[in-house]
Design an enzyme around this catalytic site. Structure first.
Site, PDB file in Angstrom:
ATOM      1  N   GLU A 156       0.784  -1.236   0.000  1.00  0.00           N
ATOM      2  CA  GLU A 156       0.000   0.000   0.000  1.00  0.00           C
ATOM      3  C   GLU A 156       0.817   1.288   0.000  1.00  0.00           C
ATOM      4  O   GLU A 156       0.739   2.079   0.951  1.00  0.00           O
ATOM      5  CB  GLU A 156      -0.927   0.022   1.219  1.00  0.00           C
ATOM      6  CG  GLU A 156      -1.899  -1.116   1.275  1.00  0.00           C
ATOM      7  CD  GLU A 156      -2.997  -0.885   2.317  1.00  0.00           C
ATOM      8  OE1 GLU A 156      -2.907   0.081   3.082  1.00  0.00           O
ATOM      9  OE2 GLU A 156      -3.949  -1.669   2.351  1.00  0.00           O
ATOM     10  N   GLU A 366      -5.416  -8.578   1.459  1.00  0.00           N
ATOM     11  CA  GLU A 366      -5.959  -8.253   2.789  1.00  0.00           C
ATOM     12  C   GLU A 366      -7.445  -7.999   2.664  1.00  0.00           C
ATOM     13  O   GLU A 366      -7.881  -7.346   1.704  1.00  0.00           O
ATOM     14  CB  GLU A 366      -5.356  -6.963   3.376  1.00  0.00           C
ATOM     15  CG  GLU A 366      -3.989  -7.096   3.949  1.00  0.00           C
ATOM     16  CD  GLU A 366      -3.461  -5.773   4.505  1.00  0.00           C
ATOM     17  OE1 GLU A 366      -4.249  -4.945   5.013  1.00  0.00           O
ATOM     18  OE2 GLU A 366      -2.237  -5.589   4.405  1.00  0.00           O
ATOM     19  N   SER A 418      -2.780  -2.084  15.576  1.00  0.00           N
ATOM     20  CA  SER A 418      -3.417  -1.519  14.392  1.00  0.00           C
ATOM     21  C   SER A 418      -2.996  -0.061  14.167  1.00  0.00           C
ATOM     22  O   SER A 418      -3.837   0.830  14.066  1.00  0.00           O
ATOM     23  CB  SER A 418      -4.931  -1.638  14.588  1.00  0.00           C
ATOM     24  OG  SER A 418      -5.615  -1.432  13.415  1.00  0.00           O
ATOM     25  N   TRP A 419      -1.697   0.157  14.075  1.00  0.00           N
ATOM     26  CA  TRP A 419      -1.138   1.502  13.876  1.00  0.00           C
ATOM     27  C   TRP A 419      -1.757   2.504  14.851  1.00  0.00           C
ATOM     28  O   TRP A 419      -1.861   2.181  16.034  1.00  0.00           O
ATOM     29  CB  TRP A 419      -1.315   1.960  12.413  1.00  0.00           C
ATOM     30  CG  TRP A 419      -0.770   0.952  11.422  1.00  0.00           C
ATOM     31  CD1 TRP A 419      -1.492   0.184  10.549  1.00  0.00           C
ATOM     32  CD2 TRP A 419       0.610   0.568  11.214  1.00  0.00           C
ATOM     33  NE1 TRP A 419      -0.645  -0.628   9.807  1.00  0.00           N
ATOM     34  CE2 TRP A 419       0.643  -0.406  10.182  1.00  0.00           C
ATOM     35  CE3 TRP A 419       1.829   0.966  11.768  1.00  0.00           C
ATOM     36  CZ2 TRP A 419       1.820  -1.001   9.727  1.00  0.00           C
ATOM     37  CZ3 TRP A 419       3.002   0.376  11.309  1.00  0.00           C
ATOM     38  CH2 TRP A 419       2.994  -0.591  10.305  1.00  0.00           C
ATOM     39  N   LYS A 425      -8.406  -2.194  18.429  1.00  0.00           N
ATOM     40  CA  LYS A 425      -9.111  -2.492  17.172  1.00  0.00           C
ATOM     41  C   LYS A 425      -8.614  -3.856  16.705  1.00  0.00           C
ATOM     42  O   LYS A 425      -7.472  -4.009  16.261  1.00  0.00           O
ATOM     43  CB  LYS A 425      -8.779  -1.414  16.131  1.00  0.00           C
ATOM     44  CG  LYS A 425      -9.584  -1.532  14.853  1.00  0.00           C
ATOM     45  CD  LYS A 425      -9.239  -0.391  13.900  1.00  0.00           C
ATOM     46  CE  LYS A 425     -10.137  -0.362  12.684  1.00  0.00           C
ATOM     47  NZ  LYS A 425      -9.719   0.681  11.719  1.00  0.00           N
ATOM     48  N   TYR A 427      -8.668  -7.403  14.525  1.00  0.00           N
ATOM     49  CA  TYR A 427      -9.009  -7.986  13.229  1.00  0.00           C
ATOM     50  C   TYR A 427      -8.793  -9.504  13.189  1.00  0.00           C
ATOM     51  O   TYR A 427      -9.129 -10.149  12.208  1.00  0.00           O
ATOM     52  CB  TYR A 427      -8.074  -7.421  12.152  1.00  0.00           C
ATOM     53  CG  TYR A 427      -8.373  -6.027  11.657  1.00  0.00           C
ATOM     54  CD1 TYR A 427      -9.206  -5.833  10.555  1.00  0.00           C
ATOM     55  CD2 TYR A 427      -7.799  -4.913  12.247  1.00  0.00           C
ATOM     56  CE1 TYR A 427      -9.445  -4.552  10.056  1.00  0.00           C
ATOM     57  CE2 TYR A 427      -8.038  -3.629  11.755  1.00  0.00           C
ATOM     58  CZ  TYR A 427      -8.857  -3.463  10.662  1.00  0.00           C
ATOM     59  OH  TYR A 427      -9.091  -2.207  10.165  1.00  0.00           O
TER      60      TYR A 427
HETATM   61  C1  BG6 Z   1      -4.153  -1.888   5.600  1.00  0.00           C
HETATM   62  C2  BG6 Z   1      -2.732  -2.137   6.052  1.00  0.00           C
HETATM   63  O1  BG6 Z   1      -4.232  -0.572   5.172  1.00  0.00           O
HETATM   64  O2  BG6 Z   1      -5.164  -1.956   6.514  1.00  0.00           O
HETATM   65  C3  BG6 Z   1      -2.607  -2.785   7.409  1.00  0.00           C
HETATM   66  O3  BG6 Z   1      -1.996  -2.830   5.104  1.00  0.00           O
HETATM   67  C4  BG6 Z   1      -3.658  -2.218   8.344  1.00  0.00           C
HETATM   68  O4  BG6 Z   1      -1.306  -2.607   7.878  1.00  0.00           O
HETATM   69  C5  BG6 Z   1      -5.021  -2.572   7.762  1.00  0.00           C
HETATM   70  O5  BG6 Z   1      -3.540  -2.637   9.659  1.00  0.00           O
HETATM   71  C6  BG6 Z   1      -6.179  -2.119   8.627  1.00  0.00           C
HETATM   72  O6  BG6 Z   1      -6.089  -0.756   8.901  1.00  0.00           O
HETATM   73  P1  BG6 Z   1      -6.118  -0.221  10.376  1.00  0.00           P
HETATM   74  O7  BG6 Z   1      -5.770   1.214  10.296  1.00  0.00           O
HETATM   75  O8  BG6 Z   1      -7.488  -0.468  10.866  1.00  0.00           O
HETATM   76  O9  BG6 Z   1      -5.101  -1.029  11.128  1.00  0.00           O
END
Ligand code: BG6
Length: 485
Positions: A156, A366, A418-419, A425, A427
């Site tokens: 990305e 993803e 999640s950054w 959050k 997943y």
């Molecule tokens: C994608 C990235 O944009 O989305 C991941 O490749 C990221 O690294 C994922 O974690 C979900 O986004 P977020 O911001 O909810 O973690």
């Protein structure tokens, strides 16, 4: 015909932890999060120490592929290219463990965690970072090229660059359109040069790039909306997809950048040949949601994204002055607490758009849903099962309609960092108890996904709620009209 790959995905900074172990040096994320005292990924899911358990769970969960990324800061520790043997050994162990378990490793070379020693030199604003990146690629192809068949140069670039240089919510946290264009360009140049290197080194696998795919929809079929959709498609998708797949940037994008005041003198004459001669073998699409566009009306650029979840639900707003506006408040649409629309049909139409425009092999690298979950109890994540079911159904329908989709990766293998959204959050198919030594507990969706993998998709129920709303780029390409909003 090769077998469809059923897998899941992670990224180094988001899951590994061990941020300063065995010779790893800081990445720009370590420095940014520490300096700003934000939740960090120092420990994350502690994959560095749990990788055997995680790969065993993938195997027991029926998965046949694992997409993960390399932490550049773990394998090359300074700007002179010094290799860290312990970093190499770690990825050697991960790859061996995958192969032992019949899991196809899918390696992303760069998933956002640029070493801080390069960021200090200007990072992706600096042409020399392209050379440093190529040096990393050379080391990885040399060490792992005989074992890894699937490579992604970047994860990305669009999301990374726009978040770091335009929105400013990710490091290096600036808001500067000129820098956005420059960093974007150098990343795409690095992609082409990495492909050139891969072929020069006579590697035998496949190499592609992973894109944050936002299929574009418009609010009506007026000519203003169609123009805004085209500009948004260039902004969100085409500046990655066109050079990666066709070897050329869209002409109207370059014209629009110039008319928006961007100085494109960072483009050198010989570059265009490199782009043309080095295009990808496949495209990886990460799909979370579509993008709904209206014409730009007035006012300054506004870029607010929700990294706070339910306390800020509904706060997302994107207006790019003179380009377009993006809507986040469609009537009847379903949104997560982070303002991400749930719209599986966008994946079906999006895949067909890429297929019809580029005719290239596709991996859905993803796809997943981020939610709050209480890991103290068994996680009955029926919402995730429904989400994944409907998206996989969209993929299977697109395959039936001719698209060459070769694999699917749930985001994410296990809960991770999640950054800017932190660890709340979630997943994962497998829960991680971040307060209890990162212990693992498969969720209901993990067992459900096993049935999907084992049955090669036969477990998927047909989703009957997929009526499309808005006018899609696909319908524009085909000259059809969807139901209007
Ligand atoms: C994608 C990235 O944009 O989305 C991941 O490749 C990221 O690294 C994922 O974690 C979900 O986004 P977020 O911001 O909810 O973690």
């Amino acid at each position: 015909m090769t077998k469809f790959l059923w897998g899941s995905a992670t990224a180094s900074y988001q899951c590994e932890g061990a941020w300063n172990e065995d010779g790893r040096v800081p990445s720009l994320w370590d420095v940014y999060l520490h300096e700003n005292q934000l939740e960090d990924g120092d420990v994350a899911s502690d994959f560095y120490h749990h990788y055997k358990e995680d790969i065993r769970l993938m195997k027991e969960g029926g998965q046949t592929s694992y997409r993960f990324s390399i932490s550049w800061s773990r394998v090359i520790t300074d700007k002179f290219g010094t290799i860290n043997p312990k970093g190499i050994a770690f990825y050697q162990r991960v790859i061996e463990e995958c192969l032992k378990n019949d899991i196809e490793p899918f390696v992303t070379i760069f998933h956002w965690d640029l070493p801080d020693y390069l960021e200090k030199e200007g990072g992706w604003l600096n042409r020399s970072t392209v050379d440093a990146y190529l040096n990393l690629c050379r080391v990885l192809f040399d060490k792992f090229g005989d074992k890894v068949r699937l490579w992604a140069t970047f994860n990305e670039p669009r999301y990374y660059v726009f978040s770091g240089y335009f929105i400013g919510n990710y490091p290096p946290a600036v808001h500067d359109a000129q820098k956005t264009a420059q960093a974007s360009y150098y990343m795409m140049l690095a992609n082409a040069k990495a492909i050139q290197l891969y072929r020069k080194m006579k590697q035998t696998g496949e190499i592609g790039i992973v894109h944050s795919y936002g299929p574009i929809y418009g609010v009506d079929d007026s000519s203003e909306t169609k123009q805004a959709m085209r500009d948004a498609d260039n902004y969100y998708n085409n500046w990655v997809l066109d050079p990666a797949i066709l070897g050329i940037f869209p002409k109207d994008l370059l014209e629009k950048l110039i008319s928006s005041g961007i100085d494109l003198s960072f483009i050198q004459e010989n570059d265009s040949q490199i782009f043309k001669e080095n295009t990808v073998d496949f495209i990886g699409l990460n799909y979370y949601a579509r993008v709904i566009i209206a014409p730009y009306k007035e006012g300054e650029t506004v870029l607010s994204v929700n990294n706070s979840g339910k306390s800020a639900k509904g706060s997302s707003k994107i207006v790019v002055k003179d380009w377009f506006e993006q809507l986040f408040d469609l009537p009847d649409a379903e949104y997560t607490d982070w303002d991400v629309e749930i719209f599986p049909q966008g994946l079906y139409e999006g895949i067909l758009m890429v297929h019809e425009k580029y005719n290239i092999p596709i991996y859905i690298t993803e796809n997943g849903v981020g939610v709050y979950e209480d890991v103290d109890h068994p996680i009955e994540d029926n919402y995730r099962i429904e989400f994944l079911n409907d998206h996989i159904d969209a993929i299977l329908r697109s395959k039936k309609d001719g698209a060459d989709v070769r694999g699917y990766y749930v985001w994410s293998t296990m809960d991770l960092y999640s950054w800017k959204n932190g660890t709340e959050k979630r997943y994962g198919l497998v829960a991680v108890d971040f307060n209890n030594q990162c212990s693992r507990k498969p969720k209901k969706s993990y067992y459900w996904y096993k049935k999907v993998c084992d049955s090669n998709g036969k477990e998927i129920q047909q989703n009957r709620k997929y009526k499309s709303k808005g006018i899609s780029t696909l319908s524009l390409i085909r000259g059809e009209k969807d139901e209007l909003l």
